[in-house]
Design a protein around this motif. Structure first.
Motif, mmCIF file in Angstrom:
data_model
loop_
_atom_site.group_PDB
_atom_site.id
_atom_site.type_symbol
_atom_site.label_atom_id
_atom_site.label_comp_id
_atom_site.label_asym_id
_atom_site.label_seq_id
_atom_site.Cartn_x
_atom_site.Cartn_y
_atom_site.Cartn_z
ATOM 1 N N THR A 189 -7.704 54.485 30.206
ATOM 2 C CA THR A 189 -7.455 53.220 29.522
ATOM 3 C C THR A 189 -6.807 53.510 28.171
ATOM 4 O O THR A 189 -7.304 54.351 27.426
ATOM 5 C CB THR A 189 -8.787 52.465 29.320
ATOM 6 N N PRO A 190 -5.728 52.841 27.829
ATOM 7 C CA PRO A 190 -5.100 53.059 26.526
ATOM 8 C C PRO A 190 -6.054 52.694 25.384
ATOM 9 O O PRO A 190 -6.847 51.757 25.493
ATOM 10 C CB PRO A 190 -3.884 52.121 26.541
ATOM 11 N N LYS A 191 -5.962 53.432 24.270
ATOM 12 C CA LYS A 191 -6.849 53.208 23.128
ATOM 13 C C LYS A 191 -6.804 51.775 22.597
ATOM 14 O O LYS A 191 -7.863 51.226 22.262
ATOM 15 C CB LYS A 191 -6.548 54.217 22.015
ATOM 16 N N PRO A 192 -5.652 51.117 22.521
ATOM 17 C CA PRO A 192 -5.669 49.725 22.048
ATOM 18 C C PRO A 192 -6.497 48.809 22.952
ATOM 19 O O PRO A 192 -7.171 47.895 22.471
ATOM 20 C CB PRO A 192 -4.191 49.317 22.070
ATOM 21 N N VAL A 193 -6.473 49.075 24.247
ATOM 22 C CA VAL A 193 -7.271 48.269 25.182
ATOM 23 C C VAL A 193 -8.754 48.563 24.974
ATOM 24 O O VAL A 193 -9.589 47.651 24.971
ATOM 25 C CB VAL A 193 -6.825 48.526 26.641
ATOM 26 N N ILE A 194 -9.092 49.840 24.775
ATOM 27 C CA ILE A 194 -10.490 50.213 24.513
ATOM 28 C C ILE A 194 -10.988 49.520 23.245
ATOM 29 O O ILE A 194 -12.106 48.987 23.204
ATOM 30 C CB ILE A 194 -10.633 51.747 24.388
ATOM 31 N N GLU A 195 -10.156 49.505 22.210
ATOM 32 C CA GLU A 195 -10.538 48.885 20.943
ATOM 33 C C GLU A 195 -10.851 47.396 21.126
ATOM 34 O O GLU A 195 -11.887 46.901 20.678
ATOM 35 C CB GLU A 195 -9.411 49.070 19.929
ATOM 36 N N ILE A 196 -9.980 46.682 21.808
ATOM 37 C CA ILE A 196 -10.192 45.248 22.048
ATOM 38 C C ILE A 196 -11.412 45.036 22.948
ATOM 39 O O ILE A 196 -12.211 44.124 22.726
ATOM 40 C CB ILE A 196 -8.940 44.619 22.705
ATOM 41 N N THR A 197 -11.552 45.888 23.958
ATOM 42 C CA THR A 197 -12.685 45.773 24.885
ATOM 43 C C THR A 197 -14.004 45.958 24.150
ATOM 44 O O THR A 197 -14.967 45.224 24.392
ATOM 45 C CB THR A 197 -12.555 46.808 26.018
ATOM 46 N N ARG A 198 -14.061 46.919 23.251
ATOM 47 C CA ARG A 198 -15.303 47.155 22.489
ATOM 48 C C ARG A 198 -15.648 45.953 21.610
ATOM 49 O O ARG A 198 -16.810 45.576 21.489
ATOM 50 C CB ARG A 198 -15.185 48.428 21.668
ATOM 51 N N LYS A 199 -14.634 45.337 21.006
ATOM 52 C CA LYS A 199 -14.888 44.140 20.194
ATOM 53 C C LYS A 199 -15.432 43.014 21.077
ATOM 54 O O LYS A 199 -16.352 42.300 20.692
ATOM 55 C CB LYS A 199 -13.606 43.694 19.492
ATOM 56 N N LEU A 200 -14.868 42.883 22.260
ATOM 57 C CA LEU A 200 -15.334 41.857 23.184
ATOM 58 C C LEU A 200 -16.764 42.154 23.649
ATOM 59 O O LEU A 200 -17.601 41.252 23.718
ATOM 60 C CB LEU A 200 -14.388 41.762 24.383
ATOM 61 N N GLU A 201 -17.056 43.430 23.937
ATOM 62 C CA GLU A 201 -18.425 43.803 24.324
ATOM 63 C C GLU A 201 -19.411 43.481 23.217
ATOM 64 O O GLU A 201 -20.520 42.987 23.480
ATOM 65 C CB GLU A 201 -18.488 45.293 24.667
ATOM 66 N N ASP A 202 -19.036 43.758 21.957
ATOM 67 C CA ASP A 202 -19.912 43.429 20.826
ATOM 68 C C ASP A 202 -20.160 41.923 20.760
ATOM 69 O O ASP A 202 -21.286 41.478 20.513
ATOM 70 C CB ASP A 202 -19.305 43.914 19.507
ATOM 71 N N GLN A 203 -19.107 41.126 20.991
ATOM 72 C CA GLN A 203 -19.265 39.668 20.985
ATOM 73 C C GLN A 203 -20.213 39.234 22.104
ATOM 74 O O GLN A 203 -21.097 38.399 21.879
ATOM 75 C CB GLN A 203 -17.902 38.993 21.149
ATOM 76 N N ILE A 204 -20.049 39.810 23.283
ATOM 77 C CA ILE A 204 -20.912 39.453 24.412
ATOM 78 C C ILE A 204 -22.355 39.815 24.110
ATOM 79 O O ILE A 204 -23.271 38.997 24.283
ATOM 80 C CB ILE A 204 -20.451 40.163 25.702
ATOM 81 N N GLU A 205 -22.583 41.035 23.649
ATOM 82 C CA GLU A 205 -23.945 41.518 23.428
ATOM 83 C C GLU A 205 -24.633 40.838 22.253
ATOM 84 O O GLU A 205 -25.861 40.782 22.212
ATOM 85 C CB GLU A 205 -23.937 43.037 23.235
ATOM 86 N N SER A 206 -23.860 40.300 21.318
ATOM 87 C CA SER A 206 -24.488 39.641 20.174
ATOM 88 C C SER A 206 -25.163 38.324 20.565
ATOM 89 O O SER A 206 -26.118 37.903 19.919
ATOM 90 C CB SER A 206 -23.462 39.397 19.063
ATOM 91 N N ASN A 207 -24.684 37.686 21.631
ATOM 92 C CA ASN A 207 -25.295 36.446 22.108
ATOM 93 C C ASN A 207 -24.811 36.201 23.542
ATOM 94 O O ASN A 207 -23.903 35.385 23.767
ATOM 95 C CB ASN A 207 -24.920 35.278 21.190
ATOM 96 N N PRO A 208 -25.402 36.928 24.519
ATOM 97 C CA PRO A 208 -24.912 36.837 25.903
ATOM 98 C C PRO A 208 -24.936 35.423 26.476
ATOM 99 O O PRO A 208 -24.006 35.037 27.187
ATOM 100 C CB PRO A 208 -25.863 37.751 26.684
ATOM 101 N N ASP A 209 -25.973 34.653 26.182
ATOM 102 C CA ASP A 209 -26.046 33.295 26.733
ATOM 103 C C ASP A 209 -24.896 32.430 26.235
ATOM 104 O O ASP A 209 -24.246 31.737 27.022
ATOM 105 C CB ASP A 209 -27.379 32.624 26.366
ATOM 106 N N LEU A 210 -24.642 32.470 24.931
ATOM 107 C CA LEU A 210 -23.550 31.688 24.364
ATOM 108 C C LEU A 210 -22.222 32.122 24.978
ATOM 109 O O LEU A 210 -21.408 31.284 25.370
ATOM 110 C CB LEU A 210 -23.505 31.851 22.843
ATOM 111 N N PHE A 211 -22.016 33.437 25.076
ATOM 112 C CA PHE A 211 -20.747 33.936 25.611
ATOM 113 C C PHE A 211 -20.549 33.482 27.058
ATOM 114 O O PHE A 211 -19.492 32.959 27.407
ATOM 115 C CB PHE A 211 -20.665 35.466 25.527
ATOM 116 N N MET A 212 -21.562 33.684 27.901
ATOM 117 C CA MET A 212 -21.409 33.380 29.329
ATOM 118 C C MET A 212 -21.358 31.878 29.594
ATOM 119 O O MET A 212 -20.726 31.442 30.554
ATOM 120 C CB MET A 212 -22.535 34.021 30.139
ATOM 121 N N ARG A 213 -22.000 31.096 28.758
ATOM 122 C CA ARG A 213 -22.014 29.652 28.993
ATOM 123 C C ARG A 213 -20.815 28.929 28.368
ATOM 124 O O ARG A 213 -20.342 27.937 28.914
ATOM 125 C CB ARG A 213 -23.308 29.043 28.450
#
Length: 182
Positions: free
Chosen positions: A42-66
């Motif tokens: 995976t290219p590093k720019p994609v990894i960087e964006i993916t990690r930010k998205l994972e942090d957003q998901i993990e910070s409030n999974p219910d809000l993110f998924m709903r």
């Protein structure tokens, strides 16, 4: 820390393939990657964006998924549609190419007398889908073009043309060719 801004990077034209792209990957300098298709890095720019998205998901999974993921999903579909010149409603995101081809093939309304053309080199999961469709009603015909390498481009095209030319065009019947490459 990257020497580029991810957001700025996506506004630039893509880099030339080859050594110029190495800075976008986390490869060990002693590693020579010859296969970025089957199990590509995976290219590093994609990894960087993916990690930010994972942090957003993990910070409030219910809000993110709903609530939060759907506008992001729609925005990605909009961007892809713009890139390929399609309507947003024609863009479907799938986990991988095999799933995408499988989805497309299974969503044709097959009829008796329809034909699916593949190659002896068609990717395994796609080839199995083609043959599965032939095995169930309404049993579309399957034609397999043998490719015995080494072959020239001209020979491959001639083999394809021969099968297409010998497949009768019947009004109202589909002829679908699956042309894939890895």
């Amino acid at each position: 820390m990257p020497s580029w801004s991810t957001l700025d990077l996506f506004k630039q034209p893509p880099p030339k393939l080859g050594h110029e792209t190495l800075k976008y990957y986390a490869f060990d300098p002693e590693y020579l990657n010859l296969n970025n298709g089957s199990y590509g890095a995976t290219p590093k720019p994609v990894i960087e964006i993916t990690r930010k998205l994972e942090d957003q998901i993990e910070s409030n999974p219910d809000l993110f998924m709903r609530l939060d993921y759907q506008p992001l999903w729609i925005d990605v579909r909009r961007r892809v549609a713009q890139l390929i010149g399609a309507d947003v409603d024609e863009v479907v995101l799938v986990p991988n190419a095999s799933m995408g081809v499988n989805t497309v093939l299974r969503n044709f309304e097959w009829e008796e007398g329809d034909t699916i053309i593949g190659f002896s080199t068609t990717y395994g999961s796609v080839d199995r889908t083609i043959h599965y469709l032939h095995d169930v009603l309404p049993h579309p015909n399957v034609k397999t073009i043998p490719l015995n390498f080494p072959m020239t481009h001209k020979e491959i095209i001639a083999a394809f043309k021969e099968v297409v030319d010998t497949t009768p065009a019947v009004t109202g019947k589909k002829i679908v060719a699956v042309i894939d490459s890895i």
